[in-house]
Enzyme design. Structure first.
Site, PDB file in Angstrom:
ATOM      1  N   GLY A  16       0.815  -1.211   0.000  1.00 40.01           N
ATOM      2  CA  GLY A  16       0.000   0.000   0.000  1.00 40.01           C
ATOM      3  C   GLY A  16       0.849   1.260   0.000  1.00 40.01           C
ATOM      4  N   LEU A  67      -2.960 -17.383   8.014  1.00 42.21           N
ATOM      5  CA  LEU A  67      -1.756 -16.945   7.290  1.00 42.21           C
ATOM      6  C   LEU A  67      -1.112 -18.123   6.576  1.00 42.21           C
ATOM      7  CD1 LEU A  67      -0.285 -14.581  10.041  1.00 42.21           C
ATOM      8  CD2 LEU A  67      -1.527 -13.931   7.966  1.00 42.21           C
ATOM      9  N   ALA A 123      -0.918  -0.368  13.125  1.00 43.82           N
ATOM     10  CA  ALA A 123      -1.255   0.930  12.540  1.00 43.82           C
ATOM     11  C   ALA A 123      -2.700   1.241  12.900  1.00 43.82           C
ATOM     12  CB  ALA A 123      -1.069   0.883  11.029  1.00 43.82           C
ATOM     13  N   TYR A 154     -14.585   0.758   9.675  1.00 43.99           N
ATOM     14  CA  TYR A 154     -13.150   1.089   9.790  1.00 43.99           C
ATOM     15  C   TYR A 154     -12.817   1.493  11.227  1.00 43.99           C
ATOM     16  CZ  TYR A 154      -8.648   3.236   8.641  1.00 43.99           C
ATOM     17  OH  TYR A 154      -7.316   3.571   8.585  1.00 43.99           O
ATOM     18  N   ARG A 195      -9.217  10.088  -1.756  1.00 42.56           N
ATOM     19  CA  ARG A 195      -8.876  10.948  -0.621  1.00 42.56           C
ATOM     20  C   ARG A 195      -8.636  12.374  -1.094  1.00 42.56           C
ATOM     21  NH1 ARG A 195      -5.828   8.179   3.907  1.00 42.56           N
ATOM     22  NH2 ARG A 195      -7.882   8.267   4.822  1.00 42.56           N
TER      23      ARG A 195
HETATM   24  N1  UDP Z   1     -12.854  15.691   0.807  1.00 42.01           N
HETATM   25  C1  UDP Z   1     -13.189  16.678  -0.121  1.00 42.01           C
HETATM   26  N2  UDP Z   1     -13.062  16.384  -1.452  1.00 42.01           N
HETATM   27  C2  UDP Z   1     -12.606  15.199  -1.909  1.00 42.01           C
HETATM   28  C3  UDP Z   1     -12.247  14.197  -0.971  1.00 42.01           C
HETATM   29  C4  UDP Z   1     -12.396  14.478   0.384  1.00 42.01           C
HETATM   30  O1  UDP Z   1     -13.615  17.798   0.249  1.00 42.01           O
HETATM   31  O2  UDP Z   1     -12.499  15.036  -3.137  1.00 42.01           O
HETATM   32  C5  UDP Z   1     -12.975  16.017   2.249  1.00 42.01           C
HETATM   33  C6  UDP Z   1     -13.645  14.945   3.101  1.00 42.01           C
HETATM   34  O3  UDP Z   1     -15.038  15.134   3.124  1.00 42.01           O
HETATM   35  C7  UDP Z   1     -12.997  15.195   4.449  1.00 42.01           C
HETATM   36  C8  UDP Z   1     -11.579  15.659   4.095  1.00 42.01           C
HETATM   37  O4  UDP Z   1     -11.653  16.122   2.741  1.00 42.01           O
HETATM   38  O5  UDP Z   1     -13.649  16.232   5.135  1.00 42.01           O
HETATM   39  C9  UDP Z   1     -10.535  14.554   4.188  1.00 42.01           C
HETATM   40  O6  UDP Z   1     -11.023  13.447   3.484  1.00 42.01           O
HETATM   41  P1  UDP Z   1     -10.152  12.120   3.264  1.00 42.01           P
HETATM   42  O7  UDP Z   1     -11.075  11.091   2.652  1.00 42.01           O
HETATM   43  O8  UDP Z   1      -8.896  12.458   2.566  1.00 42.01           O
HETATM   44  O9  UDP Z   1      -9.714  11.671   4.732  1.00 42.01           O
HETATM   45  P2  UDP Z   1     -10.543  11.385   6.091  1.00 42.01           P
HETATM   46  O10 UDP Z   1     -11.954  11.870   5.950  1.00 42.01           O
HETATM   47  O11 UDP Z   1     -10.462   9.919   6.284  1.00 42.01           O
HETATM   48  O12 UDP Z   1      -9.793  12.174   7.094  1.00 42.01           O
END
Ligand code: UDP
Length: 335
Positions: A16, A67, A123, A154, A195
């Site tokens: 990953g 495993l 992690a 999760y 993300r």
């Molecule tokens: N987010 C966003 N646009 C995107 C993807 C994510 O505005 O295209 C926002 C999401 O709603 C969150 C923040 O960015 O508030 C971080 O999201 P990510 O999925 O990266 O991480 P996590 O929510 O797990 O911290």
């Protein structure tokens, strides 16, 4: 190898984003590395610099299953468990598997650590804190997680994995370290991961609309991958008494709109912002309290966001062609 003895290290989830950087770091430190991954979200391409090198072995297996014998027959000094899809759209695609990856997967790997007398690093995640009522989040905060929502597979899986780890440690079955990882970014973040950093960088480079969920005032604190990996290794090698969970993240907190502005400035992109609905249970704010990591490990992040983003943008450009020419191939969004 430093200290004479060459360590044999298992990295579950080693193909990953974080896992592949960790495998590279451990190989550079002189360890024998066995990388275990089911390739659900990990990719062999991430291991390109390592495959074929002496001391590196890749094993395709899912930690939810027993495993494979070629792993259980080996003796490990260290076991890192990074196995779990970490991006909301991807871990929500098969929530049952996500939960079991953290619960059964961690149990299988802890049993291996017990049999091997290996030190074990789990992690864990800032998601342990859910939508936090305490800000910034110290390790002593118990969190605010909705156990029935779409993120629970999760969050609750990772919480149960921490429970298992500390029970194994209390019972003397394995020596464990638990790291709570906050949002991390850098080269090899998958463009299809969904993300925020990978989406915004891909969209800016492709000249596409930048998707901002909600009004963009929610915050995250972004840690560059090399800093994060250094924190993980320091925690694993910490030789004091059980330190409890340790936050490793960058306390420099930004709104999502601030992140977008910075990426637009660094890429010179003219992309527009397109607002989308905020996903359910999306935390309002997140920032690590890293006093414990500073005190116990002498660790703190050293890469400013602007510098880390420059490296990340350069990696996306090198992979996908010149700015403005690519179309964010494979990009999958959750809203
Ligand atoms: N987010 C966003 N646009 C995107 C993807 C994510 O505005 O295209 C926002 C999401 O709603 C969150 C923040 O960015 O508030 C971080 O999201 P990510 O999925 O990266 O991480 P996590 O929510 O797990 O911290």
């Amino acid at each position: 190898m430093k200290n004479g003895h060459q360590k044999t290290v298992l990295v579950a989830g080693g193909a990953g984003f974080l896992g592949s950087h960790l495998c590279e770091r451990l190989m550079a430190d002189g360890a024998n590395v066995v990388c275990l991954d089911n390739l659900q979200t990990g990719r062999r391409e991430n291991l390109r610099k390592l495959e074929g090198r002496d001391g590196f072995t890749f094993v395709k297996a899912d930690v939810v299953d027993p495993l494979p014998a070629k792993v259980t027959q080996m003796r490990f000094d260290r076991i890192y468990n990074l196995a779990c899809a970490a991006s909301p759209p991807l871990y929500q695609a098969d929530p049952e598997h996500t939960l079991l990856t953290s619960v059964l997967g961690t149990q299988h790997l802890l049993k291996l650590a017990e049999a091997s007398r290996a030190r074990f690093l789990q992690a864990s995640t800032s998601e342990i804190y859910g939508d936090p009522e305490s800000h910034p989040q110290p390790e002593s905060y118990w969190g605010n997680v909705n156990c029935t929502g779409p993120r629970a597979c999760y969050d609750e899986g990772k919480r149960a994995a921490e429970t298992l780890c500390f029970d194994y440690d209390r019972l003397g079955r394995a020596e464990v370290r638990v790291v709570r990882i906050f949002n991390t970014y850098g080269p090899r973040l998958d463009a299809s991961d969904g993300r925020v950093v990978s989406n915004v960088v891909s969209q800016a480079l492709a000249g596409e609309d930048i998707t901002v969920f909600g009004d963009g005032s929610q915050t995250r604190s972004f840690c560059y991958v090399d800093d994060e990996i250094d924190g993980l290794v320091r925690l694993m090698e910490y030789n004091g008494p059980q330190p409890g969970p340790v936050n490793i993240g960058n306390p420099a907190e930004r709104t999502i709109l601030e992140l977008v502005d910075l990426v637009l400035a660094l890429t010179g992109s003219t992309s527009e912002v397109a607002y989308r609905p905020l996903p359910t249970d999306d935390p309002r704010r997140r920032r690590p309290d890293i006093e414990k990591a500073q005190r116990l490990l002498g660790w703190q992040p050293s890469t400013p966001l602007e510098m880390g983003l420059r490296a990340t943008i350069a990696w996306f450009e090198a992979r996908d062609g010149a700015p403005g020419k690519r179309r964010g191939e494979g990009l999958r969004l959750s809203a």
